[in-house]
Write an enzyme that holds these catalytic residues in place. Structure first.
Site, short mmCIF file in Angstrom:
data_model
loop_
_atom_site.label_atom_id
_atom_site.label_comp_id
_atom_site.label_asym_id
_atom_site.label_seq_id
_atom_site.Cartn_x
_atom_site.Cartn_y
_atom_site.Cartn_z
NE ARG A 49 -13.67 11.32 8.10
CZ ARG A 49 -12.67 10.80 7.42
NH1 ARG A 49 -11.99 9.77 7.89
NH2 ARG A 49 -12.35 11.29 6.24
CG HIS A 97 -13.36 5.02 6.88
ND1 HIS A 97 -13.25 4.67 5.56
CD2 HIS A 97 -12.64 6.17 7.02
CE1 HIS A 97 -12.51 5.57 4.94
NE2 HIS A 97 -12.12 6.47 5.81
CG LEU A 150 -4.51 8.92 1.65
CD1 LEU A 150 -5.07 9.66 0.44
CD2 LEU A 150 -4.38 7.44 1.33
N GLY A 162 0.85 -1.19 0.00
CA GLY A 162 0.00 0.00 0.00
C GLY A 162 0.88 1.23 0.00
CG HIS A 197 -16.48 7.85 6.55
ND1 HIS A 197 -17.50 8.51 5.93
CD2 HIS A 197 -15.34 8.49 6.19
CE1 HIS A 197 -16.99 9.51 5.21
NE2 HIS A 197 -15.69 9.52 5.34
NE ARG A 217 -7.61 7.80 8.88
CZ ARG A 217 -8.22 8.30 7.81
NH1 ARG A 217 -7.85 9.45 7.30
NH2 ARG A 217 -9.22 7.65 7.25
CB SER A 246 -16.21 11.98 -0.99
OG SER A 246 -15.60 13.10 -0.42
C1 LIG Z 1 -12.77 3.80 1.25
C2 LIG Z 1 -11.64 4.46 1.95
C3 LIG Z 1 -11.38 5.82 1.74
C4 LIG Z 1 -10.32 6.44 2.37
N1 LIG Z 1 -10.08 7.76 2.12
C5 LIG Z 1 -9.02 8.35 2.69
C6 LIG Z 1 -8.68 9.70 2.38
O1 LIG Z 1 -9.35 10.37 1.60
N2 LIG Z 1 -7.60 10.25 2.95
C7 LIG Z 1 -6.81 9.56 3.81
O2 LIG Z 1 -5.82 10.10 4.26
N3 LIG Z 1 -7.10 8.27 4.11
C8 LIG Z 1 -8.17 7.66 3.58
N4 LIG Z 1 -8.46 6.35 3.89
C9 LIG Z 1 -7.55 5.60 4.76
C10 LIG Z 1 -6.32 5.18 4.00
O3 LIG Z 1 -6.66 4.87 2.69
C11 LIG Z 1 -5.65 3.94 4.57
O4 LIG Z 1 -5.52 4.07 5.92
C12 LIG Z 1 -4.25 3.76 4.00
O5 LIG Z 1 -4.30 3.78 2.62
C13 LIG Z 1 -3.62 2.47 4.47
O6 LIG Z 1 -2.42 2.26 3.77
P1 LIG Z 1 -1.45 1.08 4.16
O7 LIG Z 1 -0.30 1.18 3.24
O8 LIG Z 1 -1.16 1.13 5.59
O9 LIG Z 1 -2.27 -0.25 3.91
P2 LIG Z 1 -3.04 -0.85 2.63
O10 LIG Z 1 -3.09 0.10 1.52
O11 LIG Z 1 -4.30 -1.42 3.13
O12 LIG Z 1 -2.10 -2.02 2.15
C14 LIG Z 1 -2.01 -3.25 2.79
C15 LIG Z 1 -1.02 -4.08 2.03
O13 LIG Z 1 -0.67 -5.20 2.80
C16 LIG Z 1 -0.83 -6.38 2.08
N5 LIG Z 1 -1.21 -7.40 3.05
C17 LIG Z 1 -2.19 -7.33 3.98
N6 LIG Z 1 -2.19 -8.45 4.72
C18 LIG Z 1 -1.19 -9.23 4.26
C19 LIG Z 1 -0.69 -10.50 4.62
N7 LIG Z 1 -1.20 -11.18 5.63
N8 LIG Z 1 0.32 -11.01 3.89
C20 LIG Z 1 0.85 -10.30 2.85
N9 LIG Z 1 0.44 -9.10 2.51
C21 LIG Z 1 -0.59 -8.56 3.19
C22 LIG Z 1 -1.83 -6.09 1.04
O14 LIG Z 1 -1.64 -6.93 -0.06
C23 LIG Z 1 -1.53 -4.64 0.73
O15 LIG Z 1 -0.50 -4.59 -0.23
C24 LIG Z 1 -9.52 5.71 3.26
C25 LIG Z 1 -9.78 4.37 3.47
C26 LIG Z 1 -10.83 3.75 2.85
C27 LIG Z 1 -11.07 2.31 3.12
#
Ligand SMILES: Cc1cc2nc3c(=O)[nH]c(=O)nc-3n(C[C@H](O)[C@H](O)[C@H](O)COP(=O)(O)OP(=O)(O)OC[C@H]3O[C@@H](n4cnc5c(N)ncnc54)[C@H](O)[C@@H]3O)c2cc1C
Ligand code: HEM
Ligand code: HEM
Ligand code: SF4
Ligand code: F3S
Ligand code: FES
Lengths: 232, 271, 648
Positions: C341, C412, C452, C53, C277, C446, C295
């Protein structure tokens, strides 16, 4: 893991024979042939000027440039260019065709066409039929080999050929296919040469339709005139 | 909703009140990449029109599992049309009869009594993993061959150092929305990945930041897609009509334009 | 607090932030003091990064660029599909491009306050500092942020912030940021510095002599379980909102990686902090698999209301103004529909609890654009919200231009996660946790557009600087498959997988997940009380018991088996759910997303208890049967003074 791991992948091909390059070959050779057809249709219309005029036109294309160059020079050059174009066009088409077959060996059980036009779908078989037509056409009108009136003057061969409804039907079919081929081909060539965009898309398509319709109508004028006895 | 597989009888179907639709599904079943698959027929009843297509498959699968059968494998993750993980051929159309992702297709698009054919994307560059799931890593390798801007972390100038005309930025954005689902490949009669590749070439090629690598990028990405075994594009346009993000054919023209310019400028793919 | 549920252990503290200098200098001081690894040695050091991510993708790419040998793991087919792709709204940064008084300090202040004073000041300040570099980096990668006609970046105000500091790319900010990180990652894969493991799920952590040295992972296509070794392990596996079954997370989002690391000794901090949310599309039927967020920006023009009378089931268009209760405008005249929120969510729940909810099951409130349509015209509404309206129509089959939308809160984001210090290192040396998977920056709530920012801050700028200090001691002694610790971890995973397959009961995995989710939503959701939590704590062990004796997982383990994947994840969710309830029960105060019915002001607002609960609750796993151990990290506020949040 991924099923296609690097070991199974094919080795890179030579730099220039990528799919886009082939398309460019096809577009350029297609345009060359297209230019020939424009000249050809204009020449054909001489039929309406009568036997003499048409025969001397046929004579003229063989002797044009004399005495600066020997007779048949210009014609030979044109023929070479055309043969190269046909071969290149055919080679590119066949090799892309084969690439597409390799790219999807297992067909869908159900597949619907959502956007493709009849013209775009008939490019390949249409092209092949056009090619066969060209061969037959040359044997018919240039060499006279298959012409009922083989040894006669060009004008009489032409009249002889089109007096036969089967022969005319084949011409008409081939011409319609050619028309569709060009209709898609002109649009496709602009796209392949990177000259198309959203704004131009409509214009290009309108032009492709108008151009191929006029061209084919021009060609069709001759066989229909013979068939309906306007020319004899 | 209840289901029956050919031969076995519906458990609850007849008795329960029927609000939903009755459908016949013909689904491609294939155990793994090495064996041949076939279409298998399932009858499902009482399908709510508010279900998404994948929820309908979920319910089918839950039954299959409880009956001791192997559930239908299909890829999905976000279920909101953005991750690009889902995607199957539905009645011969990539992602089904609506220009959206499979997860966003709802059963209200179908009628009671319909027969629905469900198949995986078919392309030799997308080998079937199981049932409806295919391996699309070829698309990632196209990106690896040049679909990026080389800017190591921490080396960037201030974000406002280079203004980007809004028009270019918006057009780049339109192209950048490609979710890499592979529907374009699936729909293309040539199994060409041209629309996918063109979207990335356009996205990066329109940004000032993407200029230094523009020639090499297009040359390498096109070479890679050929190497992966995709077909060549002959401008048929099925791709764009199937694309859930509406990526337009204009991008393909732009790729061709860039490629010709790059070849003329002497750019050659690295092998 | 009854001792049967947990015991209390020694307090813990972060020792890495250099508190001897003022807060503004701590990050640069830490970078200066952290040891470096000479470029020639980096090639000899391997780092495993789990997750691609925003956090994991950016970290793997950056570590690869730095010259480390990186092994990257993710469960989808492509790194571009990590759930960060779904984020809509935007990303904050203290650029002050609008000259509206923003600064690093203001972003820091807003975030600490927004987190309801349950986050660590040092981390938050660093986040605010680094935020500006993120935007530079992303722009250079070609991220097509929204721009103004002059060619400069556009900003908007988001989530009730008083300054415009949110950068966005239409409603697809997460997607575009992720593609930037993904492209950087693919570049490193091509360069050979990052080794990729697509469709591979981490199932356990390998700890050797107290250090994290590798993982056990299952190749989801072949089913093969194997071990992977490294000098350090980074977890970036996202949030665990799917404990609730229905959430805005992706179907595959899971807690497995962090939960199993927790069972290997990493402390789990604030598990009960979840964010709900307010503007999601309500649940429609019991087959529903997923909730979709719309949104928050909709609340800028939409007005939220329910009928005044319970049971008023007239068509909303036929309910006259006098019979409508615009409850947010009524209760919070100053902020109206734009309250934060947690408040908007809770009030929606309140009116539904009163029986005034609308739509199926009475679980929904109206979000009405009728007035805005009259004021601005349909064209303007289309231009502003067209894609959201389309999405709503697609999912519900209703036309939101004609009839008010219905919305309902949904899970959320999870603020809780593995405990990390200032270096983002967990309590297991050599294991770092970044992004949503850790607990670090958001406290109890948050702010919009901050996740992000945190993910990219951690991955691009923080971790690559702090991990050096640990790796400077490496390379560590070579370990392999045959090492007893590795063999044991491998054995554990295999036997769990086999156990799941051998139960062969009569209930589907999904049915357990749905039951657990419903229980958590009802008992440990928007509002928690001692009574509800105790009920949940009675029921969860029963669910666990039934799961392990009556679940049905078909197929085998050495093939592509999605039911088996799901089963493993649900098993972990059940255990995590229990810890969440214990945490929620022990925290006898309301703060941010954690609302305890017992702790509210006379007006029904969240009431913090700083005297007793100004700490991070970091939980230690104890073997089956024994209660978890609570370690407290005391929170001190040097720069932002404790104050009650008020939005009246
Ligand atoms: C619908 C939605 C809208 C959002 N809008 C916003 C916004 O506008 N602004 C904002 O700041 N935040 C927003 N957020 C929150 C934000 O998107 C997330 O908190 C953030 O993107 C998380 O990023 P991350 O890299 O930590 O994890 P993720 O992007 O969830 O990535 C997880 C990664 O881990 C991998 N993974 C998971 N478990 C395993 C495992 N057991 N073994 C191997 N790989 C695994 C997955 O394959 C993936 O690659 C939103 C969230 C959602 C759900
Ligand atoms: C009905 C329409 C057509 C008529 C009446 C026609 C007529 C003729 C005639 C009379 C000749 C012989 C000229 C000569 O040898 O003096 C000729 C040659 C030729 N035609 Fe056509 N033609 C028609 C359509 C086409 C089409 C559609 C094509 C191509 C697709 C084509 C391609 C050629 C070629 C390649 C030659 C040989 C030129 C050469 O001598 O090298 N013709 N045509
Ligand atoms: C002699 C007359 C012909 C003319 C004027 C002609 C012209 C063209 C043109 C302009 C194109 C478009 C090139 C592009 O896509 O960029 C084209 C495409 C094509 N032509 Fe021809 N062509 C002719 C004959 C043939 C023949 C004999 C074949 C037989 C194999 C053929 C097969 C094709 C194919 C397969 C394509 C590509 C299909 C596509 O773009 O969808 N053509 N042709
Ligand atoms: S171009 Fe469209 S169809 Fe093709 S991968 Fe991208 S989003 Fe999917
Ligand atoms: S359908 Fe195929 S042929 Fe080209 S225009 Fe689209 S890739
Ligand atoms: S599941 Fe993500 S796009 Fe369909």
């Amino acid at each position: 893991m991924t099923v296609t791991d690097s070991g199974q992948r094919r080795t890179p091909k030579a730099a220039k024979t990528n799919s886009v390059f082939k398309k460019v070959v096809m577009a350029v050779s297609g345009i060359v042939m297209l230019l020939y057809l424009v000249a050809h249709v204009v020449g054909n219309l001489k039929v309406f000027a009568g036997r003499e005029s048409f025969n001397s036109y046929s004579e003229w294309i063989r002797t044009v440039g004399e005495p600066a160059v020997p007779s048949y020079t210009v014609l030979t050059v044109v023929r070479i260019v055309l043969i190269v174009a046909v071969v290149a066009h055919f080679w590119a088409a066949v090799s892309l065709w084969r690439q597409a077959k390799r790219a999807r060996p297992d067909r869908y059980v159900t597949k619907k066409a959502v956007a493709q036009s009849y013209a775009s779908r008939t490019m390949r078989w249409g092209g092949v039929i056009v090619l066969l037509f060209i061969v037959w056409h040359i044997l018919d009108l240039t060499t006279g080999t298959v012409n009922p009136d083989g040894d006669a003057s060009p004008y009489d061969r032409l009249v002889a050929s089109f007096s036969n409804p089967f022969s005319t039907a084949f011409y008409v079919l081939a011409l319609i296919l050619l028309g569709m081929h060009l209709r898609h081909g002109i649009w496709s060539a602009t796209q392949t040469l990177g000259q198309s965009n959203k704004r131009r898309e409509r214009t290009v398509n309108a032009f492709a339709i108008a151009f191929s319709t006029v061209l084919i109508a021009g060609f069709l004028l001759v066989p229909f005139s013979v068939l309906f006895g306007l020319v004899d | 909703m209840t289901i029956t597989q050919d031969g076995s009888r519906s458990t609850a179907g007849a008795a329960s009140e029927r609000r939903g639709m009755n459908l016949t599904l013909r689904i491609w079943r294939q155990k793994d990449p090495t064996v041949k698959g076939k279409m298998v027929t399932y009858k499902v009843s009482d399908v709510s029109p508010d279900m998404s297509f994948l929820e309908m498959l979920d319910v089918l699968n839950e039954r299959l599992i409880l009956d001791g059968d192997d559930p239908v494998a299909f890829d999905h993750d976000c279920r909101e049309g953005i991750c690009g993980m889902c995607g199957v051929m539905i009645n011969g159309m990539a992602h089904g009869p609506q220009q959206t992702t499979t997860c966003q297709l709802h059963m209200r698009k179908f009628k009671d009594g319909d027969t629905i054919d469900v198949e995986p994307w078919r392309a030799s560059a997308f080998p079937v993993i199981k049932d409806l799931a295919v391996d699309r890593s070829a698309l990632d390798r196209i990106i690896q061959s040049g679909g990026y801007i080389s800017v190591p972390t921490g080396t960037a100038p201030d974000a406002h150092a280079v203004p980007v005309p809004k028009k270019d930025s918006d057009a780049a954005f339109d192209a950048a929305t490609c979710i890499g689902c592979g529907a374009c490949v699936a729909a293309c009669p040539n199994a060409s990945s041209m629309l996918f590749t063109a979207a990335k070439v356009t996205h990066l090629g329109l940004m000032p930041q993407g200029q230094p690598e523009r020639n090499d990028r297009v040359v390498n990405m096109v070479a890679q897609q050929d190497r992966e075994g995709f077909g060549g594009c002959t401008n048929i346009g099925e791709c764009s009509a199937a694309c859930p993000k509406g990526i337009s054919m204009e991008n393909i023209s732009r790729l061709n334009h860039d490629l010709l310019g790059a070849l003329r400028a002497g750019a050659r793919p690295k092998s | 607090m009854p001792l049967d549920l947990f015991t209390e252990g020694d307090p813990i503290a972060d020792t890495k932030a250099p508190t001897d200098v003022p807060i503004g200098e701590r990050w640069s001081t830490r970078r200066f003091r952290a040891r470096l690894v000479n470029p020639a040695n980096r090639r000899k050091l391997t780092v495993i990064v789990v997750g691609t991510g925003l956090a994991g993708g950016s970290a793997a790419a950056t570590l690869g660029e730095a010259g480390y040998k990186v092994k990257s793991f993710w469960y989808q087919d492509s790194p571009r599909r990590a759930h960060s792709v779904a984020a809509q709204g935007g990303i904050n940064a203290a650029k002050n491009y609008r000259n509206d008084g923003d600064s690093v300090h203001r972003l820091f202040y807003d975030t600490v306050k927004g987190g309801d004073f349950r986050s660590r000041e040092d981390n938050v300040h660093r986040l605010a500092e680094v935020s500006v570099n993120i935007i530079d980096q992303c722009v250079a990668q070609g991220v097509p942020f929204a721009r103004e006609y002059g060619g400069l970046l556009d900003n908007r105000s988001f989530g009730g912030a008083q300054v415009s500091r949110t950068f966005y790319a239409r409603g697809q900010t997460g997607q575009q940021l992720l593609y930037g990180a993904y492209q950087a990652l693919e570049r490193q894969i091509a360069a050979g510095t990052v080794e990729q493991h697509a469709r591979t799920e981490m199932l356990d952590l390998i700890v050797v002599d107290g250090r994290a040295r590798g993982i056990v992972a299952r190749d989801l296509v072949t089913g093969e379980v194997s071990t992977h070794f490294a000098d350090a392990v980074v977890l970036a596996t996202g949030g665990y909102g799917n404990v609730f079954y229905l959430s805005t997370n992706a179907k595959g989002s899971n807690a497995t990686a962090i939960w199993r690391a927790h069972k290997k000794g990493a402390l789990f901090a604030n598990p009960c902090y979840t964010q709900i949310h307010p503007t999601c599309i309500p649940v429609k039927g019991d087959y529903q698999s997923k909730l979709t967020l719309m949104s928050e920006s909709l609340r800028n023009d939409g007005r939220v209301w329910v009928p005044k009378e319970r049971g008023d089931d007239r068509d909303p268009r036929e309910i006259p103004e006098d019979d409508r209760d615009y409850y947010l405008e009524r209760i919070y005249p100053a902020f109206g529909n734009l309250v934060p929120r947690d408040i908007a969510s809770r009030q929606a729940k309140n009116v539904c609890d009163e029986g005034r909810g609308v739509g199926p099951g009475g679980l929904g409130v109206y979000l009405d654009f009728g007035e805005a349509m009259q004021r601005l015209g349909r064209k303007a509404i289309e231009a502003k919200y067209g894609n959201l309206f389309d999405m709503y129509a697609q999912i519900t089959g209703e036309d939101p231009y004609e009839t008010p939308m219905r919305i309902y809160p949904a899970v959320h984001y999870t603020m809780g996660g593995l405990w990390v210090d200032y270096d983002l290192q967990s309590t297991i040396p050599g294991m770092f946790v970044i992004g949503e998977a850790n607990f670090s920056d958001h406290g109890a709530n948050r702010l919009g557009a901050s996740a992000l920012m945190q993910g990219l801050a951690d991955g691009y700028f923080v971790l690559p600087n702090t991990i050096n200090d640990y790796l400077a001691d490496g390379p560590f002694e070579k370990v392999g498959e045959s090492h007893p610790a590795a063999a044991e971890a491998m054995q554990g995973v295999q036997s769990q997988v086999q156990k799941l397959l051998s139960v062969n009961g009569t209930r589907s995995v999904a049915s357990f997940h749905r039951e657990l989710g419903k229980l958590m939503w009802d008992m440990c959701g928007m509002e928690r009380s001692e009574e509800s939590l105790r009920k949940a704590l009675d029921r969860i062990p029963e669910i666990r018991q039934e799961f392990w004796t009556n679940v049905k997982v078909s197929g085998d383990w050495h093939s592509f088996n999605q039911t088996l994947e799901h089963a493993g994840r649900v098993a972990d969710f059940i255990e995590l759910a229990e810890l969440m309830c214990i945490d929620a029960l022990h925290r006898n105060e309301s703060c941010g997303g954690h609302f305890r019915a017992e702790s509210q002001t006379p007006e029904g607002e969240a009431l913090r208890d700083d005297e007793n609960y100004a700490y991070v609750a970091a939980w230690e796993w104890t073997p089956e049967g024994a209660p978890p151990v609570l370690h407290k990290e005391n929170l001190e506020y040097e720069y932002v003074h404790l104050a009650q949040r008020s939005y009246k």
